[in-house]
Design a protein around this motif. Structure first.
Motif, mmCIF file in Angstrom:
data_model
loop_
_atom_site.group_PDB
_atom_site.id
_atom_site.type_symbol
_atom_site.label_atom_id
_atom_site.label_comp_id
_atom_site.label_asym_id
_atom_site.label_seq_id
_atom_site.Cartn_x
_atom_site.Cartn_y
_atom_site.Cartn_z
ATOM 1 N N ASN A 130 5.076 -5.308 -2.473
ATOM 2 C CA ASN A 130 4.139 -5.713 -1.414
ATOM 3 C C ASN A 130 3.827 -4.476 -0.582
ATOM 4 O OD1 ASN A 130 2.805 -6.676 0.830
ATOM 5 N ND2 ASN A 130 4.224 -8.338 1.232
ATOM 6 N N PHE A 131 2.599 -3.960 -0.725
ATOM 7 C CA PHE A 131 2.261 -2.692 -0.074
ATOM 8 C C PHE A 131 2.184 -2.815 1.444
ATOM 9 C CE2 PHE A 131 -1.996 -4.525 -0.481
ATOM 10 C CZ PHE A 131 -2.632 -4.103 0.685
ATOM 11 N N GLU A 132 2.138 -4.027 1.969
ATOM 12 C CA GLU A 132 1.999 -4.209 3.417
ATOM 13 C C GLU A 132 3.334 -4.268 4.157
ATOM 14 O OE1 GLU A 132 -2.016 -6.628 4.143
ATOM 15 O OE2 GLU A 132 -0.770 -7.638 2.658
ATOM 16 N N THR A 133 4.429 -4.140 3.438
ATOM 17 C CA THR A 133 5.737 -4.181 4.114
ATOM 18 C C THR A 133 6.197 -2.775 4.469
ATOM 19 O OG1 THR A 133 6.908 -4.084 1.999
ATOM 20 C CG2 THR A 133 6.502 -6.268 2.920
ATOM 21 N N SER A 134 7.061 -2.693 5.448
ATOM 22 C CA SER A 134 7.550 -1.387 5.895
ATOM 23 C C SER A 134 8.809 -0.965 5.146
ATOM 24 C CB SER A 134 7.839 -1.426 7.399
ATOM 25 O OG SER A 134 8.774 -2.458 7.661
ATOM 26 N N HIS A 181 0.891 -5.618 -4.616
ATOM 27 C CA HIS A 181 0.271 -6.887 -4.221
ATOM 28 C C HIS A 181 0.256 -6.992 -2.699
ATOM 29 C CE1 HIS A 181 4.002 -8.991 -3.050
ATOM 30 N NE2 HIS A 181 4.565 -8.389 -4.076
ATOM 31 N N SER A 182 -0.602 -7.862 -2.212
ATOM 32 C CA SER A 182 -0.743 -8.059 -0.772
ATOM 33 C C SER A 182 0.200 -9.155 -0.297
ATOM 34 C CB SER A 182 -2.178 -8.493 -0.467
ATOM 35 O OG SER A 182 -2.400 -9.786 -1.027
ATOM 36 N N SER A 183 0.248 -9.332 0.993
ATOM 37 C CA SER A 183 0.865 -10.533 1.546
ATOM 38 C C SER A 183 -0.077 -11.702 1.233
ATOM 39 C CB SER A 183 1.050 -10.394 3.049
ATOM 40 O OG SER A 183 1.840 -9.257 3.324
ATOM 41 N N THR A 184 0.297 -12.884 1.643
ATOM 42 C CA THR A 184 -0.543 -14.048 1.321
ATOM 43 C C THR A 184 -1.861 -14.023 2.080
ATOM 44 O OG1 THR A 184 0.720 -15.282 2.938
ATOM 45 C CG2 THR A 184 1.334 -15.573 0.634
ATOM 46 N N ASN A 185 -2.841 -14.748 1.543
ATOM 47 C CA ASN A 185 -4.184 -14.876 2.128
ATOM 48 C C ASN A 185 -4.826 -13.534 2.460
ATOM 49 O OD1 ASN A 185 -3.993 -17.740 2.085
ATOM 50 N ND2 ASN A 185 -2.699 -17.622 3.915
ATOM 51 N N PRO A 186 -5.035 -12.699 1.441
ATOM 52 C CA PRO A 186 -5.629 -11.379 1.689
ATOM 53 C C PRO A 186 -7.081 -11.493 2.133
ATOM 54 C CG PRO A 186 -5.530 -11.827 -0.655
ATOM 55 C CD PRO A 186 -4.792 -12.938 0.009
ATOM 56 N N SER A 187 -7.529 -10.484 2.894
ATOM 57 C CA SER A 187 -8.916 -10.475 3.359
ATOM 58 C C SER A 187 -9.837 -9.940 2.262
ATOM 59 C CB SER A 187 -9.040 -9.592 4.597
ATOM 60 O OG SER A 187 -8.696 -8.254 4.246
ATOM 61 N N ASP A 188 -11.122 -10.062 2.469
ATOM 62 C CA ASP A 188 -12.094 -9.603 1.475
ATOM 63 C C ASP A 188 -12.102 -8.081 1.322
ATOM 64 O OD1 ASP A 188 -12.866 -12.133 0.850
ATOM 65 O OD2 ASP A 188 -14.582 -12.155 2.219
ATOM 66 N N SER A 196 -6.230 2.648 2.775
ATOM 67 C CA SER A 196 -5.847 3.207 4.081
ATOM 68 C C SER A 196 -4.325 3.259 4.260
ATOM 69 C CB SER A 196 -6.469 2.384 5.211
ATOM 70 O OG SER A 196 -5.834 1.116 5.326
ATOM 71 N N GLN A 197 -3.607 2.442 3.493
ATOM 72 C CA GLN A 197 -2.139 2.383 3.652
ATOM 73 C C GLN A 197 -1.365 3.009 2.495
ATOM 74 O OE1 GLN A 197 -0.796 -1.621 4.594
ATOM 75 N NE2 GLN A 197 -2.462 -1.930 6.044
ATOM 76 N N GLU A 198 -2.076 3.503 1.471
ATOM 77 C CA GLU A 198 -1.378 3.913 0.251
ATOM 78 C C GLU A 198 -0.449 5.116 0.442
ATOM 79 O OE1 GLU A 198 -4.463 4.670 -2.599
ATOM 80 O OE2 GLU A 198 -5.278 6.353 -1.472
ATOM 81 N N ARG A 199 -0.778 6.019 1.336
ATOM 82 C CA ARG A 199 0.103 7.183 1.530
ATOM 83 C C ARG A 199 1.410 6.784 2.208
ATOM 84 N NH1 ARG A 199 -3.530 12.567 1.875
ATOM 85 N NH2 ARG A 199 -5.252 11.793 0.620
ATOM 86 N N VAL A 200 1.303 5.867 3.144
ATOM 87 C CA VAL A 200 2.508 5.339 3.803
ATOM 88 C C VAL A 200 3.375 4.602 2.776
ATOM 89 C CG1 VAL A 200 3.358 3.731 5.568
ATOM 90 C CG2 VAL A 200 1.347 5.156 6.036
ATOM 91 N N MET A 201 2.707 3.842 1.908
ATOM 92 C CA MET A 201 3.398 3.087 0.851
ATOM 93 C C MET A 201 4.120 4.036 -0.117
ATOM 94 S SD MET A 201 1.420 0.912 -2.097
ATOM 95 C CE MET A 201 0.619 2.387 -2.728
ATOM 96 N N LEU A 202 3.426 5.101 -0.547
ATOM 97 C CA LEU A 202 4.042 6.065 -1.459
ATOM 98 C C LEU A 202 5.201 6.796 -0.806
ATOM 99 C CD1 LEU A 202 1.217 7.852 -3.496
ATOM 100 C CD2 LEU A 202 2.860 6.159 -4.293
ATOM 101 N N ASP A 203 5.043 7.122 0.464
ATOM 102 C CA ASP A 203 6.107 7.795 1.211
ATOM 103 C C ASP A 203 7.360 6.912 1.255
ATOM 104 O OD1 ASP A 203 7.238 9.832 2.659
ATOM 105 O OD2 ASP A 203 6.460 9.143 4.591
ATOM 106 N N ARG A 204 7.151 5.621 1.517
ATOM 107 C CA ARG A 204 8.273 4.662 1.552
ATOM 108 C C ARG A 204 8.956 4.560 0.186
ATOM 109 N NH1 ARG A 204 7.715 -0.385 -0.352
ATOM 110 N NH2 ARG A 204 5.489 -0.595 0.104
ATOM 111 N N ASP A 233 -2.880 -16.905 -3.867
ATOM 112 C CA ASP A 233 -3.117 -16.405 -2.504
ATOM 113 C C ASP A 233 -2.708 -14.950 -2.299
ATOM 114 O OD1 ASP A 233 -4.168 -18.800 -1.651
ATOM 115 O OD2 ASP A 233 -2.206 -19.605 -1.123
ATOM 116 N N ARG A 234 -2.544 -14.216 -3.383
ATOM 117 C CA ARG A 234 -2.241 -12.787 -3.273
ATOM 118 C C ARG A 234 -3.309 -11.979 -3.999
ATOM 119 N NH1 ARG A 234 2.892 -11.917 -1.291
ATOM 120 N NH2 ARG A 234 4.358 -13.622 -1.568
#
Length: 256
Positions: A130-134, A181-188, A196-204, A233-234
């Motif tokens: 889940n790319f949206e988690t820290s 994958h996203s969290s549930t109910n992703p936006s369009d 916009s978040q991929e570098r933070v995700m790769l760093d993690r 919903d993902r």
């Protein structure tokens, strides 16, 4: 970002990628880097066939499991290696290391091939993230990285030395494919959010995997907006590869 890993965006076959790799001037590293990069780009191109308007299907192999990834890996590997690529290559494997869980100990390596005059043995793993988690909340992801690099590729060192093909050496390659994958109910606009978040995700991911073995190469395929897969919903907006390159081992066939 961590020392020696720079980010670079690139468009290949009209697909968008982010690449990051360690700096090295060793011959084996250049070979492993080139093979991994070309394989990943080729897999993305191959996956486009599964988005078919003619047959009205969209079933990208990377949203399934490790076994289905072979659908993309084998044709590309065979093409890059001029046919000299072997899936499920038989090996004898010593799996008696204490305290390490063996996921696959049937004595086979996922792939063997010859590329740029080197023999290459490849182990592959697949996970979801889940790319949206820290934090990397799937412990199996770290476990698979450990199994692949420490157990499987660590335990074939002795067997590799008996390879008889006349190549420069045997490179061991660990490829961990991670479906984002996203969290549930992703936006369009999930693709824009992802990029916009991929570098933070790769760093993690890098920091977490480094506790076991530092990745040498990382890449993200930023999937086209019309190809982002939605299920339960993902959304699945990207495919990542984290790779580990092991210095070549001299073998029977490499001796003068």
């Amino acid at each position: 970002f961590q020392v020696g890993m720079k980010f670079r965006h690139s468009i290949r076959n009209s697909q968008s990628f982010l690449f990051s790799a360690k700096e090295s001037d060793e011959a084996y590293y250049d070979v492993a880097y080139e093979l991994t990069k070309k394989l990943f780009i080729g897999m993305a191109k191959h996956a486009l066939a599964f988005n078919s308007t003619k047959y009205d299907i969209y079933e990208p192999p990377f949203v399934f499991r490790e076994r289905q990834l072979d659908t993309l890996i084998m044709p590309v590997l065979a093409s890059l290696c001029k046919g000299l690529a072997f899936a499920e290559y038989p090996m004898t494997r010593n799996c008696k290391k204490k305290g390490l869980e063996i996921e696959d100990s049937q004595g086979r390596i996922d792939y063997w091939c010859i590329y740029k005059d080197y023999s290459v043995v490849i182990e592959v793993k697949h996970s979801y993230d889940n790319f949206e988690t820290s934090c990397t909340n799937d412990e199996r992801l770290l476990q698979r990285w450990r199994t692949m690099n420490v157990v499987q590729l660590g335990n074939v060192k002795d067997e590799i030395k008996h390879f008889e093909e006349k190549t420069k050496g045997v490179i061991r390659l660990g490829l961990h494919f991670i479906t984002s994958h996203s969290s549930t109910n992703p936006s369009d606009n999930i693709r824009e959010t992802y990029i916009s978040q991929e570098r933070v995700m790769l760093d993690r991911l890098y920091k977490d995997l480094k506790t076991v073995a530092s990745p040498d190469f990382m890449s993200v395929w930023e999937i086209d907006k019309d190809m982002v897969y939605y299920n339960n919903d993902r959304a699945y907006p990207g495919l990542i590869v984290m790779a580990k390159f092991f210095k070549d081992i001299k073998h029977k066939g490499s001796e003068d």
